[in-house]
Scaffold this active site. Structure first.
Site, mmCIF file in Angstrom:
data_model
loop_
_atom_site.group_PDB
_atom_site.id
_atom_site.type_symbol
_atom_site.label_atom_id
_atom_site.label_comp_id
_atom_site.label_asym_id
_atom_site.label_seq_id
_atom_site.Cartn_x
_atom_site.Cartn_y
_atom_site.Cartn_z
ATOM 1 N N HIS A 191 0.842 -1.204 0.000
ATOM 2 C CA HIS A 191 0.000 0.000 0.000
ATOM 3 C C HIS A 191 0.878 1.256 0.000
ATOM 4 O O HIS A 191 0.633 2.193 -0.744
ATOM 5 C CB HIS A 191 -0.875 0.059 1.261
ATOM 6 C CG HIS A 191 -1.910 -1.030 1.367
ATOM 7 N ND1 HIS A 191 -2.089 -1.771 2.513
ATOM 8 C CD2 HIS A 191 -2.830 -1.483 0.484
ATOM 9 C CE1 HIS A 191 -3.078 -2.632 2.328
ATOM 10 N NE2 HIS A 191 -3.539 -2.490 1.111
ATOM 11 N N LYS A 201 -18.330 -6.355 7.524
ATOM 12 C CA LYS A 201 -17.065 -7.078 7.653
ATOM 13 C C LYS A 201 -16.263 -6.518 8.814
ATOM 14 O O LYS A 201 -15.790 -5.383 8.753
ATOM 15 C CB LYS A 201 -16.259 -6.914 6.355
ATOM 16 C CG LYS A 201 -15.690 -8.233 5.856
ATOM 17 C CD LYS A 201 -15.085 -8.071 4.492
ATOM 18 C CE LYS A 201 -13.578 -8.186 4.537
ATOM 19 N NZ LYS A 201 -12.951 -7.885 3.238
ATOM 20 N N SER A 232 -2.850 -7.578 3.033
ATOM 21 C CA SER A 232 -3.100 -7.402 4.464
ATOM 22 C C SER A 232 -3.409 -8.749 5.117
ATOM 23 O O SER A 232 -2.960 -9.019 6.232
ATOM 24 C CB SER A 232 -4.281 -6.462 4.680
ATOM 25 O OG SER A 232 -3.971 -5.185 4.236
ATOM 26 N N ARG A 240 -2.050 -6.251 -8.299
ATOM 27 C CA ARG A 240 -0.965 -7.185 -7.995
ATOM 28 C C ARG A 240 -0.846 -8.279 -9.043
ATOM 29 O O ARG A 240 0.232 -8.646 -9.453
ATOM 30 C CB ARG A 240 -1.202 -7.853 -6.638
ATOM 31 C CG ARG A 240 -0.790 -7.018 -5.472
ATOM 32 C CD ARG A 240 -1.425 -7.505 -4.221
ATOM 33 N NE ARG A 240 -2.854 -7.303 -4.287
ATOM 34 C CZ ARG A 240 -3.654 -7.291 -3.229
ATOM 35 N NH1 ARG A 240 -3.165 -7.513 -2.040
ATOM 36 N NH2 ARG A 240 -4.932 -7.073 -3.366
HETATM 37 P P1 ADP Z 1 -5.827 -6.074 0.609
HETATM 38 O O1 ADP Z 1 -6.652 -6.330 1.830
HETATM 39 O O2 ADP Z 1 -6.054 -7.054 -0.500
HETATM 40 O O3 ADP Z 1 -4.383 -5.861 0.870
HETATM 41 P P2 ADP Z 1 -7.035 -3.384 0.337
HETATM 42 O O4 ADP Z 1 -8.499 -3.322 0.110
HETATM 43 O O5 ADP Z 1 -6.559 -2.888 1.651
HETATM 44 O O6 ADP Z 1 -6.446 -4.795 -0.035
HETATM 45 O O7 ADP Z 1 -6.264 -2.645 -0.838
HETATM 46 C C1 ADP Z 1 -6.512 -1.376 -1.313
HETATM 47 C C2 ADP Z 1 -5.858 -1.216 -2.662
HETATM 48 O O8 ADP Z 1 -4.463 -1.478 -2.575
HETATM 49 C C3 ADP Z 1 -6.369 -2.161 -3.738
HETATM 50 O O9 ADP Z 1 -6.414 -1.440 -4.956
HETATM 51 C C4 ADP Z 1 -5.312 -3.235 -3.808
HETATM 52 O O10 ADP Z 1 -5.268 -3.850 -5.082
HETATM 53 C C5 ADP Z 1 -4.072 -2.420 -3.549
HETATM 54 N N1 ADP Z 1 -2.962 -3.230 -3.027
HETATM 55 C C6 ADP Z 1 -2.953 -4.006 -1.929
HETATM 56 N N2 ADP Z 1 -1.749 -4.609 -1.766
HETATM 57 C C7 ADP Z 1 -0.976 -4.207 -2.796
HETATM 58 C C8 ADP Z 1 0.361 -4.491 -3.220
HETATM 59 N N3 ADP Z 1 1.139 -5.357 -2.532
HETATM 60 N N4 ADP Z 1 0.825 -3.892 -4.340
HETATM 61 C C9 ADP Z 1 0.015 -3.065 -5.048
HETATM 62 N N5 ADP Z 1 -1.258 -2.760 -4.721
HETATM 63 C C10 ADP Z 1 -1.752 -3.315 -3.607
#
Ligand code: ADP
Length: 158
Positions: free
Chosen positions: A17, A41, A128, A90
């Site tokens: 992130h 959730k 996450s 990703r």
């Molecule tokens: P997650 O729970 O899957 O990590 P979130 O809903 O918190 O996802 O993610 C918010 C945004 O950040 C989404 O667009 C997700 O694709 C992106 N994201 C999450 N992890 C990464 C990463 N490792 N690299 C690039 N983008 C990411």
């Protein structure tokens, strides 16, 4: 002024992130990280905790701020005069869901554009939920989340 929003669950924020935040902060005049409140959730960290964790690691970026929001992203954007949504990709598996969301948001309000940024290769495996799983079973999360959050998250997850 070009403003963008980076929405997500951020439960908790990871280096993947943060990498998107850093890169997007160079493309836009102002970037708002928006933590989505999903009443259906229950996450591991409550919304205020997620915002606090993010605050700690964005302090170094002058043009980045963080808020939580309820309801439709489009409504939040209109209230704050933001036209661009930033999302990270990703893998191909992210694409289907993100395409659907982008098209739906554009259908709700055609003035909104979604911009996708490719993950940095070194973070392409990172999510996450993976961080929570590793931390829960006592694994090392160094390098997966910002250094200043490693201890906080490890303790909190256990
Ligand atoms: P997650 O729970 O899957 O990590 P979130 O809903 O918190 O996802 O993610 C918010 C945004 O950040 C989404 O667009 C997700 O694709 C992106 N994201 C999450 N992890 C990464 C990463 N490792 N690299 C690039 N983008 C990411």
């Amino acid at each position: 002024m070009k403003k963008a929003v980076y929405p997500g669950s951020f439960d908790p924020i990871t280096n993947g992130h943060l990498d998107i935040i850093e890169r997007a902060s160079k493309l836009f005049d102002e970037l708002t990280v928006a933590v989505l409140v999903n009443p259906d959730k229950k996450g591991m960290f409550d919304i205020d905790e997620r915002v606090e964790l993010i605050k700690k690691v964005i302090a170094q970026y002058d043009n980045v701020n963080v808020v939580s929001f309820n309801g439709l992203l489009i409504d939040f954007m209109n209230k704050n005069d933001i036209d661009v949504i930033v999302k990270g990709l990703r893998a191909v598996s992210d694409f289907e869901y993100e395409l659907q969301m982008a098209l739906m948001n554009n259908k709700l309000d055609a003035t909104k554009e979604t911009v996708f940024m490719m993950t940095s290769a070194k973070y392409s495996f990172l999510s996450s939920s993976a961080v929570k799983q590793v931390a829960k079973f006592g694994g090392c999360i160094e390098g997966l989340v910002p250094d200043e959050l490693v201890e906080l998250i490890s303790k909190r997850v256990k």
